[in-house]
Write a protein that holds these residues in place. Structure first.
Motif, PDB file in Angstrom:
ATOM      1  N   UNK A  46       0.853  -1.173   0.000  1.00  0.00           N
ATOM      2  CA  UNK A  46       0.000   0.000   0.000  1.00  0.00           C
ATOM      3  C   UNK A  46       0.891   1.224   0.000  1.00  0.00           C
ATOM      4  N   UNK A  47       0.314   2.329  -0.426  1.00  0.00           N
ATOM      5  CA  UNK A  47       1.079   3.574  -0.469  1.00  0.00           C
ATOM      6  C   UNK A  47       1.530   3.932   0.938  1.00  0.00           C
ATOM      7  N   UNK A  48       2.740   4.411   1.007  1.00  0.00           N
ATOM      8  CA  UNK A  48       3.257   4.826   2.303  1.00  0.00           C
ATOM      9  C   UNK A  48       3.989   6.140   2.131  1.00  0.00           C
ATOM     10  N   UNK A  49       3.763   7.045   3.073  1.00  0.00           N
ATOM     11  CA  UNK A  49       4.589   8.242   3.029  1.00  0.00           C
ATOM     12  C   UNK A  49       5.913   7.894   3.694  1.00  0.00           C
ATOM     13  N   UNK A  50       6.816   8.841   3.704  1.00  0.00           N
ATOM     14  CA  UNK A  50       8.162   8.526   4.167  1.00  0.00           C
ATOM     15  C   UNK A  50       8.216   8.133   5.641  1.00  0.00           C
ATOM     16  N   UNK A  51       7.199   8.443   6.414  1.00  0.00           N
ATOM     17  CA  UNK A  51       7.245   8.096   7.831  1.00  0.00           C
ATOM     18  C   UNK A  51       6.543   6.774   8.135  1.00  0.00           C
ATOM     19  N   UNK A  52       5.864   6.175   7.151  1.00  0.00           N
ATOM     20  CA  UNK A  52       5.165   4.924   7.389  1.00  0.00           C
ATOM     21  C   UNK A  52       6.079   3.737   7.142  1.00  0.00           C
ATOM     22  N   UNK A  53       5.827   2.683   7.865  1.00  0.00           N
ATOM     23  CA  UNK A  53       6.532   1.427   7.668  1.00  0.00           C
ATOM     24  C   UNK A  53       5.477   0.362   7.442  1.00  0.00           C
ATOM     25  N   UNK A  54       5.736  -0.524   6.484  1.00  0.00           N
ATOM     26  CA  UNK A  54       4.800  -1.600   6.221  1.00  0.00           C
ATOM     27  C   UNK A  54       4.726  -2.527   7.429  1.00  0.00           C
ATOM     28  N   UNK A  55       3.537  -3.024   7.710  1.00  0.00           N
ATOM     29  CA  UNK A  55       3.390  -4.027   8.757  1.00  0.00           C
ATOM     30  C   UNK A  55       4.135  -5.286   8.319  1.00  0.00           C
ATOM     31  N   UNK A  56       4.449  -6.143   9.271  1.00  0.00           N
ATOM     32  CA  UNK A  56       5.206  -7.359   8.957  1.00  0.00           C
ATOM     33  C   UNK A  56       4.543  -8.184   7.867  1.00  0.00           C
ATOM     34  N   UNK A  57       3.227  -8.361   7.956  1.00  0.00           N
ATOM     35  CA  UNK A  57       2.533  -9.167   6.948  1.00  0.00           C
ATOM     36  C   UNK A  57       2.576  -8.487   5.580  1.00  0.00           C
ATOM     37  N   UNK A  58       2.471  -7.162   5.558  1.00  0.00           N
ATOM     38  CA  UNK A  58       2.553  -6.438   4.284  1.00  0.00           C
ATOM     39  C   UNK A  58       3.953  -6.523   3.689  1.00  0.00           C
ATOM     40  N   UNK A  59       4.970  -6.426   4.555  1.00  0.00           N
ATOM     41  CA  UNK A  59       6.350  -6.530   4.080  1.00  0.00           C
ATOM     42  C   UNK A  59       6.607  -7.929   3.526  1.00  0.00           C
ATOM     43  N   UNK A  60       6.119  -8.942   4.232  1.00  0.00           N
ATOM     44  CA  UNK A  60       6.274 -10.321   3.750  1.00  0.00           C
ATOM     45  C   UNK A  60       5.593 -10.482   2.398  1.00  0.00           C
ATOM     46  N   UNK A  61       4.378  -9.964   2.267  1.00  0.00           N
ATOM     47  CA  UNK A  61       3.665 -10.030   0.983  1.00  0.00           C
ATOM     48  C   UNK A  61       4.411  -9.261  -0.101  1.00  0.00           C
ATOM     49  N   UNK A  62       4.949  -8.107   0.259  1.00  0.00           N
ATOM     50  CA  UNK A  62       5.688  -7.299  -0.715  1.00  0.00           C
ATOM     51  C   UNK A  62       6.910  -8.050  -1.228  1.00  0.00           C
ATOM     52  N   UNK A  63       7.553  -8.821  -0.353  1.00  0.00           N
ATOM     53  CA  UNK A  63       8.730  -9.590  -0.775  1.00  0.00           C
ATOM     54  C   UNK A  63       8.362 -10.708  -1.747  1.00  0.00           C
ATOM     55  N   UNK A  64       7.083 -11.038  -1.837  1.00  0.00           N
ATOM     56  CA  UNK A  64       6.620 -12.039  -2.804  1.00  0.00           C
ATOM     57  C   UNK A  64       6.322 -11.401  -4.164  1.00  0.00           C
ATOM     58  N   UNK A  65       6.264 -10.074  -4.197  1.00  0.00           N
ATOM     59  CA  UNK A  65       5.965  -9.344  -5.423  1.00  0.00           C
ATOM     60  C   UNK A  65       7.256  -9.122  -6.203  1.00  0.00           C
ATOM     61  N   UNK A  66       7.279  -9.598  -7.443  1.00  0.00           N
ATOM     62  CA  UNK A  66       8.491  -9.554  -8.258  1.00  0.00           C
ATOM     63  C   UNK A  66       9.036  -8.131  -8.450  1.00  0.00           C
ATOM     64  N   UNK A  67       8.141  -7.187  -8.688  1.00  0.00           N
ATOM     65  CA  UNK A  67       8.567  -5.802  -8.934  1.00  0.00           C
ATOM     66  C   UNK A  67       9.151  -5.198  -7.659  1.00  0.00           C
ATOM     67  N   UNK A  68       8.453  -5.370  -6.534  1.00  0.00           N
ATOM     68  CA  UNK A  68       8.957  -4.854  -5.260  1.00  0.00           C
ATOM     69  C   UNK A  68      10.290  -5.503  -4.923  1.00  0.00           C
ATOM     70  N   UNK A  69      10.364  -6.820  -5.066  1.00  0.00           N
ATOM     71  CA  UNK A  69      11.573  -7.552  -4.716  1.00  0.00           C
ATOM     72  C   UNK A  69      12.769  -7.067  -5.529  1.00  0.00           C
ATOM     73  N   UNK A  70      12.580  -6.867  -6.828  1.00  0.00           N
ATOM     74  CA  UNK A  70      13.682  -6.386  -7.679  1.00  0.00           C
ATOM     75  C   UNK A  70      14.142  -5.002  -7.211  1.00  0.00           C
ATOM     76  N   UNK A  71      13.200  -4.104  -6.965  1.00  0.00           N
ATOM     77  CA  UNK A  71      13.555  -2.761  -6.522  1.00  0.00           C
ATOM     78  C   UNK A  71      14.234  -2.762  -5.168  1.00  0.00           C
TER      79      UNK A  71
END
Length: 163
Positions: free
Chosen positions: A2-27
């Motif tokens: 999800x969109x995050x401003x510079x002060x937000x941090x993804x929740x653990x479950x969101x970060x784990x899900x993001x690591x499964x996303x090819x585009x996020x993982x590459x970046x």
């Protein structure tokens, strides 16, 4: 993601899900390489693969240990001596799929607290969010074209489609 401003941090479950996303993982991987901090991400990914591995688990575990956990490892992860010695050497036989779970959890938390907040502040992260948004747009365009153009063709007799 999800969109995050510079002060937000993804929740653990969101970060784990993001690591499964090819585009996020590459970046994120590119970012970590630029920060000379990629060994944590590579270790985390390696352990994810290790859990699913059906081959010689002992050989794979040795490879992971020698690369990331051993003090002489070329990609040594930054962990306390106490965590490092929680994995006994030589490795036990048989190897359980959860042998690296404690270390992986620690590395995940380290990335989430340290690397991720800095990554979220980068232009590279904003580009990834824009690509993600465009991906949804293109998906819905494709869906509507299929729904209103190609789907009705399935119900027409072949002779009407050809002529």
């Amino acid at each position: 993601m999800k969109r995050a401003n510079s002060s937000q941090i993804l929740a653990s479950s969101e970060f784990h899900d993001a690591l499964q996303n090819e585009i996020f993982l590459k970046g994120f991987k590119d970012y970590c390489q630029g920060e000379y901090n990629v060994e944590n991400l590579l270790f985390w990914l390696e352990v994810e693969s290790f859990r699913q591995y059906d081959g010689n688990r002992r050989e794979y575990a040795i490879k992971i240990y020698e690369a990331y956990v051993s003090p002489e490892g070329p990609l040594q992860i930054n962990i306390s001596q106490q965590l490092r010695t929680s994995i006994t050497w030589p490795l036990p036989d048989p190897i359980h799929p959860s042998i690296f779970d404690e270390l992986q959890g620690h590395i995940f938390d380290t990335m989430k607290i340290d690397s991720l907040p800095r990554f979220i502040k980068t232009e590279q992260y904003r580009v990834i969010l824009n690509l993600k948004d465009q991906g949804f747009f293109f998906f819905f365009c494709f869906f509507f074209v299929f729904l209103f153009v190609f789907f009705p063709l399935l119900f027409l007799p072949l002779s009407k489609i050809i002529n």
